[in-house]
Scaffold this motif. Structure first.
Motif, mmCIF file in Angstrom:
data_model
loop_
_atom_site.group_PDB
_atom_site.id
_atom_site.type_symbol
_atom_site.label_atom_id
_atom_site.label_comp_id
_atom_site.label_asym_id
_atom_site.label_seq_id
_atom_site.Cartn_x
_atom_site.Cartn_y
_atom_site.Cartn_z
ATOM 1 N N SER A 44 0.975 -1.309 0.068
ATOM 2 C CA SER A 44 0.006 0.308 -0.076
ATOM 3 C C SER A 44 0.767 1.106 -0.017
ATOM 4 C CB SER A 44 -0.930 0.058 1.222
ATOM 5 O OG SER A 44 -1.909 -1.137 1.323
ATOM 6 N N LEU A 45 0.516 2.288 -0.945
ATOM 7 C CA LEU A 45 1.277 3.540 -1.033
ATOM 8 C C LEU A 45 0.515 4.695 -0.646
ATOM 9 C CD1 LEU A 45 3.213 2.700 -4.222
ATOM 10 C CD2 LEU A 45 4.186 2.487 -2.057
ATOM 11 N N GLY A 46 -0.202 4.475 0.339
ATOM 12 C CA GLY A 46 -1.276 5.583 0.655
ATOM 13 C C GLY A 46 -2.681 5.398 0.453
ATOM 14 N N GLU A 47 -2.990 4.312 -0.348
ATOM 15 C CA GLU A 47 -4.387 4.342 -0.857
ATOM 16 C C GLU A 47 -5.108 4.115 0.505
ATOM 17 O OE1 GLU A 47 -1.838 2.687 -3.847
ATOM 18 O OE2 GLU A 47 -2.194 2.407 -2.053
ATOM 19 N N TYR A 48 -6.166 4.744 0.725
ATOM 20 C CA TYR A 48 -7.465 4.537 2.011
ATOM 21 C C TYR A 48 -6.519 4.880 3.132
ATOM 22 C CZ TYR A 48 -9.488 1.684 -1.662
ATOM 23 O OH TYR A 48 -10.081 1.049 -2.988
ATOM 24 N N GLY A 49 -5.360 5.745 2.959
ATOM 25 C CA GLY A 49 -4.729 5.843 4.223
ATOM 26 C C GLY A 49 -3.708 4.797 4.780
ATOM 27 N N LEU A 50 -3.596 3.659 4.010
ATOM 28 C CA LEU A 50 -2.792 2.385 4.518
ATOM 29 C C LEU A 50 -1.299 2.865 3.660
ATOM 30 C CD1 LEU A 50 -5.204 -0.238 4.048
ATOM 31 C CD2 LEU A 50 -4.714 1.060 6.014
ATOM 32 N N PHE A 51 -0.362 2.242 4.384
ATOM 33 C CA PHE A 51 1.009 2.148 4.069
ATOM 34 C C PHE A 51 1.685 0.650 4.194
ATOM 35 C CE2 PHE A 51 0.349 6.736 4.682
ATOM 36 C CZ PHE A 51 1.125 7.340 3.588
ATOM 37 N N LEU A 52 2.679 0.269 3.663
ATOM 38 C CA LEU A 52 3.446 -1.039 3.747
ATOM 39 C C LEU A 52 2.209 -2.195 3.449
ATOM 40 C CD1 LEU A 52 5.445 -0.071 6.765
ATOM 41 C CD2 LEU A 52 6.135 0.293 4.447
ATOM 42 N N HIS A 53 2.266 -3.187 4.322
ATOM 43 C CA HIS A 53 1.463 -4.548 3.819
ATOM 44 C C HIS A 53 1.307 -4.981 5.297
ATOM 45 C CE1 HIS A 53 5.992 -5.408 3.545
ATOM 46 N NE2 HIS A 53 5.385 -6.600 4.323
ATOM 47 N N GLY A 54 0.630 -6.219 5.181
ATOM 48 C CA GLY A 54 0.613 -7.161 6.462
ATOM 49 C C GLY A 54 -0.738 -6.991 6.902
ATOM 50 N N MET A 55 -1.787 -6.336 6.319
ATOM 51 C CA MET A 55 -3.026 -6.253 6.676
ATOM 52 C C MET A 55 -3.840 -7.672 6.765
ATOM 53 S SD MET A 55 -4.294 -3.457 7.837
ATOM 54 C CE MET A 55 -6.039 -3.122 7.345
ATOM 55 N N PRO A 56 -4.623 -7.825 7.642
ATOM 56 C CA PRO A 56 -5.211 -9.049 7.784
ATOM 57 C C PRO A 56 -5.734 -9.486 6.334
ATOM 58 C CG PRO A 56 -5.932 -8.170 9.553
ATOM 59 C CD PRO A 56 -4.999 -7.092 8.891
ATOM 60 N N TYR A 57 -5.777 -10.628 5.853
ATOM 61 C CA TYR A 57 -5.944 -10.977 4.211
ATOM 62 C C TYR A 57 -7.626 -10.466 4.076
ATOM 63 C CZ TYR A 57 -5.358 -13.150 -0.243
ATOM 64 O OH TYR A 57 -5.227 -13.539 -1.638
ATOM 65 N N GLY A 58 -8.285 -10.932 4.675
ATOM 66 C CA GLY A 58 -9.894 -10.327 4.442
ATOM 67 C C GLY A 58 -10.085 -9.088 4.098
ATOM 68 N N MET A 59 -9.250 -8.127 4.897
ATOM 69 C CA MET A 59 -9.609 -6.796 4.730
ATOM 70 C C MET A 59 -8.515 -5.946 4.219
ATOM 71 S SD MET A 59 -9.017 -5.492 8.866
ATOM 72 C CE MET A 59 -9.822 -6.811 9.500
ATOM 73 N N ALA A 60 -7.465 -6.588 3.620
ATOM 74 C CA ALA A 60 -6.327 -5.913 2.752
ATOM 75 C C ALA A 60 -6.662 -5.318 1.505
ATOM 76 C CB ALA A 60 -5.197 -6.952 2.656
ATOM 77 N N PRO A 61 -6.316 -4.327 1.193
ATOM 78 C CA PRO A 61 -6.680 -3.820 -0.321
ATOM 79 C C PRO A 61 -6.060 -4.662 -1.324
ATOM 80 C CG PRO A 61 -5.290 -2.542 0.776
ATOM 81 C CD PRO A 61 -5.574 -3.364 2.103
ATOM 82 N N ASP A 62 -6.465 -4.723 -2.371
ATOM 83 C CA ASP A 62 -6.077 -5.471 -3.538
ATOM 84 C C ASP A 62 -4.605 -5.287 -3.863
ATOM 85 O OD1 ASP A 62 -6.943 -7.594 -5.484
ATOM 86 O OD2 ASP A 62 -6.347 -6.071 -7.077
ATOM 87 N N VAL A 63 -4.169 -3.973 -3.475
ATOM 88 C CA VAL A 63 -2.896 -3.884 -3.854
ATOM 89 C C VAL A 63 -1.723 -4.417 -3.093
ATOM 90 C CG1 VAL A 63 -3.348 -1.287 -5.075
ATOM 91 C CG2 VAL A 63 -3.078 -1.530 -2.363
ATOM 92 N N GLN A 64 -2.310 -5.208 -2.005
ATOM 93 C CA GLN A 64 -1.414 -5.763 -1.129
ATOM 94 C C GLN A 64 -1.395 -7.300 -1.545
ATOM 95 O OE1 GLN A 64 -1.621 -5.404 2.993
ATOM 96 N NE2 GLN A 64 -2.111 -3.196 3.083
ATOM 97 N N LYS A 65 -2.249 -7.678 -2.392
ATOM 98 C CA LYS A 65 -2.542 -8.989 -2.669
ATOM 99 C C LYS A 65 -2.238 -9.155 -4.273
ATOM 100 C CE LYS A 65 -6.375 -8.828 -0.902
ATOM 101 N NZ LYS A 65 -8.034 -9.114 -0.482
ATOM 102 N N HIS A 66 -2.466 -8.155 -5.103
ATOM 103 C CA HIS A 66 -2.188 -8.382 -6.612
ATOM 104 C C HIS A 66 -0.490 -8.287 -6.940
ATOM 105 C CE1 HIS A 66 -3.329 -6.657 -10.744
ATOM 106 N NE2 HIS A 66 -3.028 -7.739 -10.728
ATOM 107 N N VAL A 67 -0.047 -9.248 -7.486
ATOM 108 C CA VAL A 67 1.267 -9.186 -7.453
ATOM 109 C C VAL A 67 1.830 -9.851 -9.167
ATOM 110 C CG1 VAL A 67 1.791 -10.122 -5.085
ATOM 111 C CG2 VAL A 67 1.338 -11.852 -6.963
ATOM 112 N N PRO A 68 3.041 -9.337 -9.499
ATOM 113 C CA PRO A 68 3.446 -9.429 -10.761
ATOM 114 C C PRO A 68 3.798 -11.028 -10.914
ATOM 115 C CG PRO A 68 4.975 -8.145 -9.469
ATOM 116 C CD PRO A 68 3.844 -8.466 -8.638
ATOM 117 N N MET A 69 3.983 -11.478 -11.916
ATOM 118 C CA MET A 69 4.330 -12.879 -12.310
ATOM 119 C C MET A 69 5.217 -12.563 -13.651
ATOM 120 S SD MET A 69 3.284 -16.660 -11.963
ATOM 121 C CE MET A 69 2.376 -16.917 -13.621
#
Length: 593
Positions: free
Chosen positions: A503-528
């Motif tokens: 997270s880069l400030g979206e919804y006031g959030l930074f970094l990562h590690g939010m509980p999976y069910g409430m984490a924004p998609d940017v913390q789960k959407h990864v490149p391959m």
């Protein structure tokens, strides 16, 4: 003489002018000394251990719960809508702290230090919740306990020191001076028991009286329970520490039965050299090869890499994702497992391949425990350390230094069959994104150069993060070039997959590690991303056009284990063709793997 003497006796006394300021200063100093004496008397007034911990509980409610109150204000709208639940939560926090302190309210030596440490935990938790909008659940507690010195150094700042001192200084001074009244052990036990019962009774009464306010609030906003400070931090940390103690002993379930090399390893065939790069904190949205507005991945594009744009991670932290993505179980079964299981590296090694884990991070979280492993910094000469490392932390290019020698050190018999090399990146690990790219290679300026991300303009924060992605792109480009240099002897390929997003400030959030069910998609959407030499494509009978056409196929970390077995041509009963990303692009597949 009499008259002169009389006159002299009636003359007004004169006072030197210079003595007047001295008298004023002395008066101020006297008043200051008196004030300090009264303050010291108040601070050192004798109190029972129970009185001390109750006052500490009230202090922590007021001084260390600003993230919770601010979040309630944002959720509740008008004050009339959140004042009742806020009052209820306030009572529950105090009752919870009093209940916890009931086990620490003793006159024994060392109790003051223990009480002060609780205040310190609360101060640190509040700082990180305010600064990075994290919550103190068990996942975050586990991340904290496994953080290494380099990651801790990235989080230190003058603001942290000031913020923590603002909370701990006053109670620290008080605890230093206060006198704890003596009491017999039996009296202390009785007082603590009464304090515990009263705290639990008041808490139960509060829940019963305000259940209509608290129940829907907690159901709709479950993250609030992890913002009750320091209750959440103490509970989560205790749960993480004690979980292995009370959990039944886990056994390691073998997954290597039947592991064997496939038909492509026939006599006379060239050995395989495959590099699996485990990315760190990379967002799929910020990869130019995925359509991002900035060209952050020119090296991958120049080398014709394949990219998949719709990949989701197993977790939102390295600790959660890394063991899961290498597991044969998949996210759901992995999280509910009762035992540990051998993973991809075990199966590849059991099949006869040479396996090496090379780490530029804080460890492999158990994934590489049974295979050869090394750190990026191991074996670096002084010149390489000076150019690639700073303050004990090395850029990812350090993993490519002496890579030929690392490869040659593997057992020759295994190396002649095939090698799986895993490179675990530092990648875009925050909050010090600016440290992840070399000064000469920074393309997006100005960039955020502080660990307090909320203090940076959003554009500068994105610049620093994008520079770290560009550094990963350059690292992958150099890795591909190294593989090309090995292609005279090996069939070569590479797969890159990040462990989680950011997270880069979206919804006031930074970094990562939010509980999976409430984490924004940017913390789960990864490149391959994948790259394969022509000889590797022929070996696997893969169609490049088909691979490019599959760019928008929905994928998860669940696919990694089976996709890698397919690419390595390792037969195993645990292989599931339906989870092999590459299976649909093979021209013909006759083995049952």
């Amino acid at each position: 003489m009499f008259l002169r003497a009389s006159s002299a006796s009636h003359a007004p006394a004169t006072v030197p002018i210079s003595s007047q300021p001295s008298t004023a200063v002395d008066g101020i100093a006297a008043r200051l000394r008196e004030a300090l004496r009264l303050l010291d008397g108040w601070l050192s007034a004798p109190l029972s251990a129970q009185q001390i911990v109750v006052r500490l509980s009230l202090y922590l409610l007021l001084a260390a719960n600003w993230p919770l109150w601010l979040q309630l204000a944002r959720i509740g709208g008008a004050p009339s809508q959140y004042l009742r639940p806020a009052a209820g939560l306030a009572v529950l926090i105090v009752c919870g702290m009093v209940a916890i302190f009931a086990f620490m309210a003793w006159t024994a030596r060392g109790m003051k230090l223990l009480w002060w440490l609780v205040v310190l935990v609360a101060a640190l938790a509040q700082y990180y919740m305010l600064t990075y909008s994290v919550v103190m659940d068990s996942g975050m507690a586990a991340n904290v306990l496994q953080t290494d010195a380099g990651e801790v150094a990235d989080l230190l700042s003058l603001r942290l020191l000031v913020s923590v001192l603002a909370v701990v200084a006053l109670p620290g001074l008080w605890l230093l001076r206060v006198r704890v009244t003596a009491a017999t052990p039996l009296r202390q036990v009785g007082r603590n028991l009464v304090m515990l019962v009263v705290a639990l009774g008041v808490a139960a009464g509060t829940v019963a009286a305000l259940s209509r306010d608290l129940a829907p609030l907690m159901r709709n906003h479950p993250h609030l329970r992890y913002m009750m400070n320091p209750l959440a931090s103490l509970y989560s940390t205790t749960a993480v520490v004690l979980r292995p103690v009370f959990a039944r002993s886990r056994t390691l379930v073998p997954m290597t039965q039947g592991a064997a090399l496939g038909a492509s390893y026939t006599a006379g065939a060239r050995p395989l050299l495959f590099v699996l790069v485990v990315g760190e904190t990379a967002r799929a949205e910020n990869f130019g090869i995925n359509g991002y507005g900035r060209d952050t991945t020119p090296e991958l594009a120049r080398r014709g890499a394949f990219s998949w744009r719709e990949v989701r991670s197993c977790g939102t932290s390295t600790l959660a994702s890394l063991p899961c993505m290498f597991s044969p179980l998949g996210k759901s079964a992995f999280e509910s497992r009762d035992n540990d299981y051998e993973n991809l590296l075990d199966v590849a090694q059991a099949a006869g391949m040479g396996v090496l884990w090379l780490d530029n991070q804080s460890g492999c979280k158990g994934v590489c425990d049974r295979v050869p492993r090394a750190k990026a910094v191991d074996g670096l000469d002084d010149a390489a350390r000076q150019s690639l490392c700073d303050g004990g932390e090395c850029r990812d290019e350090a993993m490519l230094h002496n890579l030929d020698a690392r490869l040659a050190a593997l057992p020759a018999a295994r190396r002649e069959r095939g090698v799986l090399l895993v490179l675990h990146q530092m990648g875009s690990h925050g909050p010090a994104y600016y440290k992840r790219s070399a000064g000469s290679a920074k393309r997006f300026m100005p960039e955020c150069r502080t660990e307090v991300l909320a203090d940076c303009p959003h554009g500068e924060l994105v610049n620093a993060y994008d520079n770290s992605i560009a550094a990963t792109d350059a690292f992958l480009g150099k890795t591909i070039d190294w593989l090309r240099g090995q292609s005279a002897r090996y069939d070569t390929g590479l797969l890159y997959l990040s462990d989680h997003g950011e997270s880069l400030g979206e919804y006031g959030l930074f970094l990562h590690g939010m509980p999976y069910g409430m984490a924004p998609d940017v913390q789960k959407h990864v490149p391959m991303v994948a790259w394969m030499h022509d000889s590797m494509l022929r070996r696997e009978k893969l169609s490049a056009d088909c691979l490019r056409a599959s760019a928008d196929t929905p994928l998860t970390h669940d696919h990694l284990y089976h996709s890698m077995l397919g690419l390595l041509d390792v037969q195993s009963p645990s292989y599931q063709r339906g989870l092999d990303t590459f299976d649909g692009c093979r021209g013909s597949v006759t083995d049952s793997r």
